[in-house]
Design an enzyme around this catalytic site. Structure first.
Site, PDB file in Angstrom:
ATOM      1  CG  HIS A  30       0.125   5.827  -1.070  1.00  0.00           C
ATOM      2  ND1 HIS A  30      -0.956   6.171  -1.841  1.00  0.00           N
ATOM      3  CD2 HIS A  30      -0.377   5.352   0.108  1.00  0.00           C
ATOM      4  CE1 HIS A  30      -2.080   5.890  -1.173  1.00  0.00           C
ATOM      5  NE2 HIS A  30      -1.742   5.393   0.007  1.00  0.00           N
ATOM      6  CG  HIS A  34      -1.836   1.140   1.338  1.00  0.00           C
ATOM      7  ND1 HIS A  34      -3.168   1.058   0.991  1.00  0.00           N
ATOM      8  CD2 HIS A  34      -1.640   2.420   1.763  1.00  0.00           C
ATOM      9  CE1 HIS A  34      -3.741   2.237   1.177  1.00  0.00           C
ATOM     10  NE2 HIS A  34      -2.839   3.079   1.664  1.00  0.00           N
ATOM     11  CD  GLU A  35       1.666   3.827   3.588  1.00  0.00           C
ATOM     12  OE1 GLU A  35       2.085   4.874   3.039  1.00  0.00           O
ATOM     13  OE2 GLU A  35       0.551   3.761   4.132  1.00  0.00           O
TER      14      GLU A  35
END
Length: 224
Positions: free
Chosen positions: A30, A26-27
Protein backbone atom coordinates in the site's frame (compact mmCIF):
# COMPACT_ATOMS: atom_id res chain seq x y z
CA UNK A 1 2.91 -37.82 25.61
CA UNK A 2 3.65 -34.44 24.10
CA UNK A 3 3.95 -31.37 26.29
CA UNK A 4 0.87 -29.13 25.74
CA UNK A 5 3.04 -26.02 26.03
CA UNK A 6 5.50 -27.33 23.41
CA UNK A 7 2.60 -28.24 21.15
CA UNK A 8 1.17 -24.74 21.48
CA UNK A 9 4.56 -23.17 20.78
CA UNK A 10 4.88 -25.33 17.65
CA UNK A 11 1.45 -24.24 16.45
CA UNK A 12 2.30 -20.57 17.05
CA UNK A 13 5.69 -20.93 15.34
CA UNK A 14 4.21 -22.28 12.11
CA UNK A 15 1.54 -19.57 11.99
CA UNK A 16 3.35 -16.49 13.32
CA UNK A 17 5.98 -16.15 10.57
CA UNK A 18 3.57 -16.57 7.63
CA UNK A 19 1.11 -14.10 9.18
CA UNK A 20 3.80 -11.54 9.98
CA UNK A 21 5.22 -11.70 6.45
CA UNK A 22 1.77 -11.52 4.86
CA UNK A 23 0.72 -8.46 6.86
CA UNK A 24 4.07 -6.69 6.44
CA UNK A 25 4.12 -7.10 2.67
CA UNK A 26 0.45 -6.11 2.47
CA UNK A 27 0.98 -2.77 4.20
CA UNK A 28 4.32 -2.09 2.52
CA UNK A 29 2.62 -2.62 -0.87
CA UNK A 30 0.00 0.00 0.00
CA UNK A 31 2.72 2.44 1.05
CA UNK A 32 4.84 1.82 -2.05
CA UNK A 33 1.85 2.13 -4.40
CA UNK A 34 0.82 5.41 -2.75
CA UNK A 35 4.31 6.82 -3.27
CA UNK A 36 4.37 5.72 -6.90
CA UNK A 37 1.01 7.47 -7.38
CA UNK A 38 2.26 10.75 -5.94
CA UNK A 39 1.55 10.67 -2.18
CA UNK A 40 4.68 10.69 0.04
CA UNK A 41 2.81 10.53 3.37
CA UNK A 42 3.67 6.88 4.08
CA UNK A 43 7.22 7.38 2.80
CA UNK A 44 7.86 10.25 5.21
CA UNK A 45 6.54 8.13 8.09
CA UNK A 46 8.87 5.25 7.21
CA UNK A 47 6.12 2.88 6.10
CA UNK A 48 7.60 2.04 2.68
CA UNK A 49 9.59 -0.76 4.28
CA UNK A 50 9.56 -4.51 4.90
CA UNK A 51 10.54 -3.96 8.54
CA UNK A 52 7.60 -5.58 10.39
CA UNK A 53 8.12 -3.37 13.45
CA UNK A 54 6.92 -0.41 11.36
CA UNK A 55 3.62 -2.14 10.61
CA UNK A 56 2.74 -4.22 13.70
CA UNK A 57 -0.49 -3.41 15.51
CA UNK A 58 -0.51 -4.90 19.05
CA UNK A 59 -4.11 -6.10 18.78
CA UNK A 60 -4.52 -6.85 15.09
CA UNK A 61 -1.10 -8.45 14.52
CA UNK A 62 -0.61 -10.24 17.85
CA UNK A 63 -3.69 -10.58 20.07
CA UNK A 64 -6.34 -11.19 17.40
CA UNK A 65 -4.51 -14.10 15.70
CA UNK A 66 -3.79 -15.66 19.10
CA UNK A 67 -7.47 -15.28 20.03
CA UNK A 68 -8.55 -16.94 16.79
CA UNK A 69 -6.09 -19.78 17.42
CA UNK A 70 -7.47 -20.26 20.93
CA UNK A 71 -11.03 -20.25 19.55
CA UNK A 72 -10.01 -22.85 16.93
CA UNK A 73 -11.27 -20.56 14.19
CA UNK A 74 -11.61 -22.18 10.73
CA UNK A 75 -9.24 -19.51 9.41
CA UNK A 76 -6.58 -17.21 10.80
CA UNK A 77 -6.06 -13.58 9.91
CA UNK A 78 -4.94 -10.32 11.40
CA UNK A 79 -4.15 -6.79 10.40
CA UNK A 80 -1.42 -4.20 10.80
CA UNK A 81 -1.44 -0.46 11.37
CA UNK A 82 -3.21 1.07 8.36
CA UNK A 83 -0.93 2.93 5.97
CA UNK A 84 -1.81 6.65 5.98
CA UNK A 85 -2.70 7.88 2.50
CA UNK A 86 -3.56 11.44 1.56
CA UNK A 87 -5.88 10.74 -1.34
CA UNK A 88 -5.82 14.41 -2.36
CA UNK A 89 -2.08 14.03 -2.87
CA UNK A 90 -2.54 11.31 -5.49
CA UNK A 91 -2.12 12.38 -9.09
CA UNK A 92 -5.49 10.91 -10.10
CA UNK A 93 -7.40 10.41 -6.81
CA UNK A 94 -10.22 8.11 -8.01
CA UNK A 95 -8.01 5.89 -10.18
CA UNK A 96 -5.03 5.89 -7.83
CA UNK A 97 -7.19 5.09 -4.79
CA UNK A 98 -8.13 1.86 -6.55
CA UNK A 99 -4.49 1.08 -7.38
CA UNK A 100 -3.29 1.77 -3.83
CA UNK A 101 -6.07 -0.33 -2.31
CA UNK A 102 -5.55 -3.21 -4.74
CA UNK A 103 -1.79 -3.36 -4.09
CA UNK A 104 -2.24 -5.06 -0.70
CA UNK A 105 -4.42 -8.02 -1.77
CA UNK A 106 -2.41 -8.33 -5.00
CA UNK A 107 0.89 -8.83 -3.16
CA UNK A 108 -0.77 -11.40 -0.90
CA UNK A 109 -1.81 -13.45 -3.94
CA UNK A 110 1.77 -13.17 -5.27
CA UNK A 111 3.07 -14.43 -1.90
CA UNK A 112 0.56 -17.27 -1.94
CA UNK A 113 1.76 -18.33 -5.40
CA UNK A 114 5.39 -18.11 -4.25
CA UNK A 115 4.65 -20.26 -1.17
CA UNK A 116 2.93 -22.87 -3.37
CA UNK A 117 5.86 -22.94 -5.80
CA UNK A 118 8.39 -23.42 -2.99
CA UNK A 119 6.10 -26.05 -1.48
CA UNK A 120 6.20 -27.87 -4.82
CA UNK A 121 10.01 -27.89 -4.64
CA UNK A 122 10.43 -28.81 -0.96
CA UNK A 123 7.27 -30.76 -0.25
CA UNK A 124 9.22 -34.03 0.05
CA UNK A 125 11.76 -32.78 2.62
CA UNK A 126 11.94 -35.15 5.58
CA UNK A 127 12.76 -34.66 9.25
CA UNK A 128 11.48 -32.25 11.87
CA UNK A 129 12.94 -29.19 10.15
CA UNK A 130 11.48 -30.23 6.82
CA UNK A 131 8.06 -30.77 8.36
CA UNK A 132 8.25 -27.35 10.05
CA UNK A 133 9.18 -25.72 6.72
CA UNK A 134 6.36 -27.44 4.84
CA UNK A 135 3.81 -26.42 7.48
CA UNK A 136 5.05 -22.82 7.29
CA UNK A 137 4.70 -22.81 3.51
CA UNK A 138 1.24 -24.38 3.61
CA UNK A 139 0.14 -21.85 6.21
CA UNK A 140 1.69 -19.01 4.19
CA UNK A 141 -0.42 -20.07 1.23
CA UNK A 142 -3.60 -20.13 3.32
CA UNK A 143 -2.92 -16.95 5.32
CA UNK A 144 -2.15 -14.86 2.24
CA UNK A 145 -5.26 -16.07 0.43
CA UNK A 146 -7.49 -15.42 3.46
CA UNK A 147 -5.96 -11.97 3.99
CA UNK A 148 -6.52 -11.06 0.33
CA UNK A 149 -10.12 -12.28 0.31
CA UNK A 150 -10.98 -10.69 3.66
CA UNK A 151 -9.62 -7.34 2.52
CA UNK A 152 -11.64 -7.53 -0.70
CA UNK A 153 -14.96 -7.42 1.19
CA UNK A 154 -16.52 -4.26 -0.32
CA UNK A 155 -16.94 -2.38 2.95
CA UNK A 156 -14.75 0.64 3.76
CA UNK A 157 -12.17 0.87 5.27
CA UNK A 158 -11.20 -2.50 3.80
CA UNK A 159 -9.41 -2.48 0.46
CA UNK A 160 -12.47 -3.87 -1.30
CA UNK A 161 -14.52 -0.96 -0.03
CA UNK A 162 -11.99 1.57 -1.28
CA UNK A 163 -11.84 -0.17 -4.65
CA UNK A 164 -15.64 -0.13 -4.88
CA UNK A 165 -15.76 3.59 -4.02
CA UNK A 166 -13.25 4.32 -6.77
CA UNK A 167 -14.97 2.18 -9.42
CA UNK A 168 -18.62 2.91 -8.73
CA UNK A 169 -20.35 5.97 -10.18
CA UNK A 170 -20.11 8.89 -7.76
CA UNK A 171 -23.82 8.69 -6.94
CA UNK A 172 -23.17 5.20 -5.48
CA UNK A 173 -19.57 5.61 -4.36
CA UNK A 174 -20.16 8.59 -2.08
CA UNK A 175 -22.79 6.88 0.14
CA UNK A 176 -20.50 3.84 0.40
CA UNK A 177 -17.56 6.06 1.37
CA UNK A 178 -19.65 7.60 4.16
CA UNK A 179 -19.95 4.13 5.66
CA UNK A 180 -16.21 4.08 6.52
CA UNK A 181 -16.49 5.35 10.15
CA UNK A 182 -18.85 2.45 10.88
CA UNK A 183 -17.19 -0.15 8.67
CA UNK A 184 -15.33 -1.96 11.45
CA UNK A 185 -18.54 -2.34 13.46
CA UNK A 186 -20.24 -3.85 10.43
CA UNK A 187 -17.31 -6.24 9.96
CA UNK A 188 -17.35 -7.32 13.60
CA UNK A 189 -21.01 -8.18 13.17
CA UNK A 190 -20.39 -10.10 9.94
CA UNK A 191 -17.27 -11.96 11.07
CA UNK A 192 -17.88 -12.61 14.78
CA UNK A 193 -21.44 -11.91 15.93
CA UNK A 194 -23.36 -13.65 13.14
CA UNK A 195 -21.49 -16.98 13.62
CA UNK A 196 -22.13 -16.76 17.38
CA UNK A 197 -25.82 -16.42 16.57
CA UNK A 198 -25.67 -19.59 14.49
CA UNK A 199 -25.49 -17.78 11.15
CA UNK A 200 -22.70 -18.27 8.63
CA UNK A 201 -22.04 -14.62 7.97
CA UNK A 202 -18.81 -13.54 6.33
CA UNK A 203 -16.87 -16.32 8.08
CA UNK A 204 -18.43 -19.03 5.96
CA UNK A 205 -18.01 -17.01 2.76
CA UNK A 206 -14.34 -16.31 3.51
CA UNK A 207 -13.65 -19.98 4.34
CA UNK A 208 -15.33 -21.27 1.18
CA UNK A 209 -13.78 -18.64 -1.10
CA UNK A 210 -10.34 -19.27 0.40
CA UNK A 211 -10.64 -22.99 -0.22
CA UNK A 212 -11.48 -22.45 -3.89
CA UNK A 213 -8.59 -20.03 -4.40
CA UNK A 214 -6.10 -22.27 -2.56
CA UNK A 215 -7.17 -25.25 -4.67
CA UNK A 216 -6.76 -23.18 -7.85
CA UNK A 217 -3.26 -22.06 -6.82
CA UNK A 218 -2.26 -25.63 -5.93
CA UNK A 219 -3.41 -26.85 -9.36
CA UNK A 220 -1.68 -23.95 -11.10
CA UNK A 221 1.64 -24.69 -9.38
CA UNK A 222 1.45 -28.45 -9.90
CA UNK A 223 0.77 -29.35 -6.27
CA UNK A 224 -2.56 -31.04 -7.01
Amino acid sequence: MSDPFSTMMLVISVWALPLLIAITFHEAAHAYAARMCGDDTAWMLGRVTLNPLKHIDPFGTVLLPLLLLAMQSPFLFGYAKPVPVNFRGLRNPRRDMVLVAAAGPAINIVLALAAALVLRLFGEVSGATGEWLVRNLANALLVNVVLAIFNMIPIPPLDGGRIAVGLLPRVLGRPLARLEPYGMLVLIGLVFLMPLAGLGGATQWIAQSSRYVVEAILRLTGNA
